[in-house]
Design an enzyme around this catalytic site. Structure first.
Site, mmCIF file in Angstrom:
data_model
loop_
_atom_site.group_PDB
_atom_site.id
_atom_site.type_symbol
_atom_site.label_atom_id
_atom_site.label_comp_id
_atom_site.label_asym_id
_atom_site.label_seq_id
_atom_site.Cartn_x
_atom_site.Cartn_y
_atom_site.Cartn_z
ATOM 1 N N ASP A 67 60.391 91.906 -2.976
ATOM 2 C CA ASP A 67 60.833 92.884 -3.806
ATOM 3 C C ASP A 67 60.797 94.236 -2.890
ATOM 4 O OD1 ASP A 67 58.216 93.501 -3.498
ATOM 5 O OD2 ASP A 67 57.551 93.149 -5.701
ATOM 6 N N HIS A 138 52.315 91.969 -13.475
ATOM 7 C CA HIS A 138 53.719 91.688 -12.960
ATOM 8 C C HIS A 138 53.462 90.931 -11.712
ATOM 9 C CE1 HIS A 138 54.059 95.629 -9.922
ATOM 10 N NE2 HIS A 138 53.321 94.721 -9.719
HETATM 11 P P1 PGA Z 1 48.303 94.898 -4.505
HETATM 12 O O1 PGA Z 1 49.931 94.838 -5.527
HETATM 13 O O2 PGA Z 1 48.341 93.756 -3.803
HETATM 14 O O3 PGA Z 1 48.643 96.265 -3.794
HETATM 15 O O4 PGA Z 1 47.337 95.034 -5.455
HETATM 16 C C1 PGA Z 1 50.140 93.428 -6.287
HETATM 17 C C2 PGA Z 1 51.057 93.750 -7.267
HETATM 18 O O5 PGA Z 1 51.417 94.763 -7.539
HETATM 19 O O6 PGA Z 1 51.798 92.719 -6.972
#
Ligand code: PGA
Length: 240
Positions: A67, A138
């Site tokens: 993404d 998410h």
């Molecule tokens: P993070 O984000 O690894 O920075 O906690 C996870 C995500 O939003 O998928």
């Protein structure tokens, strides 16, 4: 869903890296997708180290981006592109044709989605995908309420995601939309690793495991496919 609990973050990252390495050993030209964000940073380090030591060879592997924040590019610290290149791709010295990654600076997001969808049609399905879990559940930028039938798409970012995003950036950013692989593509991956670390993820990890599969908490949807496993450290598992 099979759950692996590691004592701490470094061991969690080693376990996830081992899973990716096993995939590449079985299929050297595998299509691998590893999320950006903070959670996989230690996995990148472990994989770079493994390549240095000759324990894995990524020279034929294909890498796909999960993404990107719409409007941000490699020059923007905290963009997915900046993070993944800085911590991983630059250190593996990959050839350009080994990577397919969303261009967050595109002027035509729909065409960008089609470009990545075409790449996946050609090289997919994904052999191994490593996902983080957002504070709202998410996966990628598949925010609560998202359709399970989506391939690549542009999505309005949830308020939680917008609030959390400040941790990645060195200057204030208005990130309103993301571009992401969709759940249809993600759930079709042959091996799905969902990883989470730390106390702050304990509640969403418990929800992911205990809540019935629902689009309201996208991370619960990985339970609907047999090839998904959850990798957490003790702190993230503390509410299970
Ligand atoms: P993070 O984000 O690894 O920075 O906690 C996870 C995500 O939003 O998928």
């Amino acid at each position: 869903m099979k759950t692996h609990i590691s004592p701490d973050y470094p061991q969690l990252c080693q376990a996830v890296a081992q899973n990716v390495i096993a995939c590449v050993k079985t299929k050297p030209d595998a299509l691998i997708c590893i999320a950006g964000g903070d959670t996989p940073l230690g996995v990148f380090t472990a994989l770079v180290e493994a390549q240095k030591q000759g324990r894995v060879d990524f020279s034929r592997t294909q890498f796909l981006g999960l993404d990107e924040w719409l409007g941000l590019g490699k020059a923007d610290k905290g963009s997915c592109r900046e993070m993944v290149w800085h911590h991983f791709f630059d250190k593996l010295t990959l050839r350009e044709e080994q990577i397919c990654f969303f261009d967050g600076l595109t002027h035509n997001p729909q065409a960008e989605c089609q470009r990545v969808d075409r790449y996946i049609e050609l090289h997919g399905p994904i052999d191994c995908i490593v996902l983080g879990i957002g504070m709202n559940g998410h996966i990628g930028f598949n925010e609560p309420g998202v359709s399970v039938d989506n391939t690549c798409h542009v999505i309005d970012l949830d308020a939680v995601t917008q609030a959390v995003s400040v941790k990645y950036f060195d200057t204030p950013r208005e990130v309103k939309q993301g571009i992401s692989l969709g759940l249809k593509t993600i759930l079709a991956a042959k091996n799905i690793v969902v990883m989470a670390s730390g106390e702050k993820k304990a509640a969403i990890v418990a929800q992911t495991v205990n809540h019935p599969a629902s689009r309201d908490i996208p991370s619960t949807l990985v339970k609907t496919v047999a090839q998904a496993s959850l990798y957490v450290d003790k702190a993230a598992a503390s509410k299970l």
